[in-house]
Write an enzyme that holds these catalytic residues in place. Structure first.
Site, short mmCIF file in Angstrom:
data_model
loop_
_atom_site.label_atom_id
_atom_site.label_comp_id
_atom_site.label_asym_id
_atom_site.label_seq_id
_atom_site.Cartn_x
_atom_site.Cartn_y
_atom_site.Cartn_z
CG ASP A 89 -2.05 -0.96 1.12
OD1 ASP A 89 -2.39 -1.32 -0.02
OD2 ASP A 89 -2.59 -1.38 2.17
CG ASP A 499 -1.79 3.42 51.53
OD1 ASP A 499 -2.22 4.08 50.58
OD2 ASP A 499 -2.53 2.86 52.37
CG ASN A 501 -3.51 6.74 52.69
OD1 ASN A 501 -4.30 6.32 51.86
ND2 ASN A 501 -2.88 5.94 53.53
CG ASP A 569 -9.22 2.39 50.89
OD1 ASP A 569 -8.39 1.55 50.53
OD2 ASP A 569 -8.92 3.37 51.61
C1 GLA Z 1 -5.38 3.45 53.00
C2 GLA Z 1 -5.43 2.14 52.24
C3 GLA Z 1 -6.16 1.09 53.09
C4 GLA Z 1 -5.42 0.92 54.39
C5 GLA Z 1 -5.31 2.26 55.10
C6 GLA Z 1 -4.43 2.15 56.32
O1 GLA Z 1 -6.64 3.99 53.15
O2 GLA Z 1 -6.07 2.30 51.01
O3 GLA Z 1 -6.23 -0.14 52.39
O4 GLA Z 1 -4.15 0.39 54.14
O5 GLA Z 1 -4.75 3.26 54.27
O6 GLA Z 1 -4.30 3.35 57.00
#
Ligand code: GLA
Length: 760
Positions: A89, A499, A501, A569
């Site tokens: 092509d 984690d 947060n 969560d």
């Molecule tokens: C976050 C994580 C949870 C848990 C908490 C602990 O929210 O997503 O799964 O580990 O922290 O503080």
């Protein structure tokens, strides 16, 4: 295509991948968790070719062709991206588009691969620079190219200044997914400031009929699938949070046609490999030309490049499927498992894990963890993970982060007795950490209050009573690497749940020179990646999960250095159906952990049977997060049976081809997934019913992805068939005559397999 094209063999190696394949050699392998099944070897190799006469570059791999050329102005112009074309092509040479009026200059009408902001450019540029003399004009033209080890590199240069941009293209032979990135180099004699740096522009074929999909969310409500028609204008997907974020995930898919089908139709998709603030723009002009750009978000961005220095952008991955959005997901899943994650393509299946969080919260101690470990081992769990609460003065979320010593009241003899106990029960041991954070109520913060992101004299906004350590700083990087290395050296730990947060606030870096302070957005993430890489190299048997209060740090950057992710969560098994469904649009079920937790679930106070909860979680990497102290002997028996059944089918669920037979999106009453093993020997089906209404029967299920001529036997593990008289039939029968499942009531679920004959 003329024969002038030069060929180069394809491969997908990058420095990361070579590092990780070395790591794979030393991998610790569990007897009960075998490696992922091998890929059938029917891949047509990729090709990268260059036609000197037409100054055209062509990449072909899997079902994809990607073609661009250098036009008469010296711009790099996209010529084609889509279904693989025939070798013969011929593609018209690159010619800058004329534009339609004085308001529509050629530079905007021409689909360019990578643009600097300069000349008459008004569309979103890839690169924007301010020079020390105040000049901000940047016009990038082709200079040279190289084809090396399956990577195509193109060098662009500004028309007068020593600004060089090296564009890299690597095409994956198995999926046709392209990895694109740019590296900007200052070869002038003065520093200049980069105000915006994207990896690439993706130009789609013209169409007035595109649908855009992307993923949005929030804590405990991640992975909502959004779909809307594309119109002239711009859609901006972005995180300004310092990390990937869950409000929008850096993934998109664009489908042609107003009513796209799951498994039919043209789909272009892309994902950024970056775990910091990012931006993706989907821009459509009056002529219905669609361009997608992405990289570091320009918001609050400035990066000073001194002479001789360079800045590399994140990788922007892009792919195409002619098999609808379902086909696009399957390509991405395969690409992630075979080319992105550590130890790819021979990583282990996800072990069945137990996690303490929902059972004991912060209140962990030696006795209660050992008691849970014994119960977890009795149902076949392979990995015991102690979550938050084991360190510092951690009683709740007000204190402890940053002080990474084992709490002596909770664990008077350190972690050793618990870890030994877990090992004696035949499981490996995992531990929760949140390395990038500090509680102001803690020793580390009292000693180093200057280590957090902050603007001097301004408030320090807390989220979950914690502040973000400035990981861009070398001393913070050394501290975090140091404590993690010590933890892993002194304890036999197989797994870290890493984690993160909160979002950033007051993102100041007062210790850095004034003009470098905004580099925090880039250097923070670079240091995060380098810690993960160094830890993996030194402790190659350790696996890592990326968690960010659920799914707020999931992207193809972190996935190069972590083995799995925690998508949410929210462990309500019904909510999880749509959360998990959304997740799989962009990411493989083999990366997604899913726990069976208590009923009623804390999220919605909804009660469901243990079987329902298990079946919901068995669609990904299975975990148990329930308080096993409350289980009855019947619960243990049910769990033991289902864990064993899960182990028998997990390779298919985690690494097979996922078909969404019925999507739970849009408040559907039903949800059905089918996973077909890579070697085709089985299909695994999970079917869910929210609640029966007006006596309606459950919809008939039509299988997909089976070999039409092979014979399959159906085996029902949970639930029952509407009519069980036919147990053996051809793939065509199951795909076209279908399967009737008898599901009635509220929150009901079924699980069955189709085994291909002659494969066992
Ligand atoms: C976050 C994580 C949870 C848990 C908490 C602990 O929210 O997503 O799964 O580990 O922290 O503080």
């Amino acid at each position: 295509m003329p024969d002038l094209f030069r060929r180069a063999p394809a491969h997908t190696s990058t420095p990361w991948r070579s590092l990780l394949s070395v790591i794979a050699c030393c991998a610790f392998v569990f007897a009960s968790a075998p490696p992922m099944p091998a890929q059938p070897n029917n891949i047509v190799p990729a090709q990268i070719r260059y036609d000197e006469a037409g100054r055209t570059f062509r990449m072909d791999a899997a079902d994809v062709s990607y073609i661009f050329g250098v036009n008469q102005s010296g711009e790099l112009q996209t010529l084609y991206w889509g279904k693989r074309l025939r070798p013969a092509d011929s593609i018209p040479e690159a010619r800058a588009e004329p534009g339609s009026s004085a308001f529509d200059l050629p530079v905007n009408a021409t689909p360019q691969e990578f643009t600097g902001w300069g000349g008459g450019l008004v569309v979103v540029p890839d690169l924007k620079i301010t020079f020390p003399d105040g000049n901000r004009d940047l016009v990038l033209h082709y200079v040279s190219h190289a084809i090396r080890n399956n990577a195509l590199t193109i060098v662009l240069k500004d028309i007068s200044r020593g600004v060089f941009v090296e564009l890299e293209y690597v095409i994956d032979p198995e999926t046709g997914v392209l990895a694109r990135s740019a590296c900007v180099e200052n070869r002038t004699h003065e520093p200049f400031t980069i105000e915006q740096a994207f990896a690439a522009t993706w130009n789609l074929p013209g169409s007035a009929d595109y649908q855009l999909r992307y993923l949005t969310g929030r804590w405990a409500g991640e992975w909502n699938l959004q779909q809307s028609a594309l119109h002239p204008g711009k859609v901006v997907l972005e995180s300004r949070r310092g990390s990937t974020g869950d409000e929008v995930n850096p993934w998109f898919a664009i489908e042609r046609g107003s009513q796209p089908d799951q498994d039919v139709g043209d789909v272009w998709f892309g994902a950024l490999g970056w775990s910091g603030s990012w931006q993706i723009n989907i821009e459509e002009d009056w002529a219905r030309r669609v361009r997608v750009t992405g990289g570091y978000t320009p918001f609050d961005f400035a990066y000073v490049l001194a002479p001789g220095q360079s800045l590399e952008t994140p990788k922007f991955y892009g792919g195409y499927s002619s098999a609808g959005i379902g086909g696009a997901s399957r390509l991405l899943h395969r690409f992630e498992l075979d080319s992105i994650v550590p130890k790819a393509p021979h990583r282990r299946v996800r072990p069945v894990l137990y996690n303490s969080w929902e059972a004991t919260g912060f209140d962990v101690n030696e006795a209660n963890q050992e008691a849970l470990a014994e119960k977890a081992a009795s149902i076949g769990v392979e990995r015991f993970v102690m979550d938050d609460g084991w360190f510092g003065e951690r009683k709740d979320d007000h204190a402890g982060l940053g002080d990474w010593y084992v709490n002596p009241q909770k664990f008077p003899h350190g972690l050793r007795p618990l870890i030994d106990k877990v090992h004696s029960l035949g499981m490996d041991f995992g531990l929760w950490v949140e390395p990038e954070m500090v509680n102001p109520d803690g020793a580390l913060y009292r000693k180093h209050p200057d280590w957090v992101l902050n603007f001097p004299g301004r408030p320090r906004t807390e989220g979950r009573h914690q502040l973000v350590l400035n990981l861009a700083r070398d001393d913070v990087r050394a501290y975090i690497y140091g404590f993690l290395d010590k933890l892993l050296t002194e304890n036999d730990i197989a797994f870290l749940k890493w984690d993160y947060n909160r979002n950033w606030s007051e993102p100041g870096w007062p210790a850095a020179p004034l003009d470098e302070q905004k580099e925090v957005y880039v250097k923070y993430v670079q240091n995060l990646y380098s810690i993960l890489a160094e830890l993996r190299e030194k402790h190659p048997h350790v696996e890592i999960e990326s968690c960010s209060g659920g799914g707020a740090r999931v992207d193809l950057g972190i996935l190069r250095l972590t083995d799995e992710v925690w998508p949410s969560d929210n462990t309500d098994p019904f909510d999880r159906l749509s959360i998990q469904d959304g997740f799989t649009y962009a990411y493989s079920p083999g990366l997604m952990m899913a726990w069976v937790t208590d009923s009623p679930n804390w999220m919605n106070d909804r009660s469901t049977s243990l079987e329902y909860r298990f079946l919901s979680s068995m669609q990904g990497g299975l975990g148990i997060g329930a308080n096993l102290n409350k289980w009855t002997p019947d619960d243990f028996a049910t769990a033991k049976k289902l864990v064993a059944e899960y182990k028998a089918i997990r390779a298919t669920v985690q690494a097979g081809a996922l078909y969404r037979l019925i999507s739970p999106q849009g408040d559907s009453e039903y949800s059905v997934t089918e996973s077909v093993a890579r070697d085709g020997h089985e299909a695994v089906v999970f079917a869910f019913l929210h609640s029966s209404q007006q006596g309606r029967p459950y919809p008939r299920l039509y299988m997909r992805g089976l070999d039409p001529d092979a014979v399959y036997t159906i085996q029902v593990q949970v639930g029952k068939l509407a009519d069980s008289s036919v147990q053996r039939a051809s793939g065509d029968y199951w795909m076209h005559h279908g399967v009737g499942v008898s599901l009635r009531g509220d929150f009901q679920a079924a699980f069955f397999t189709l085994e291909r004959e002659g494969t066992q």
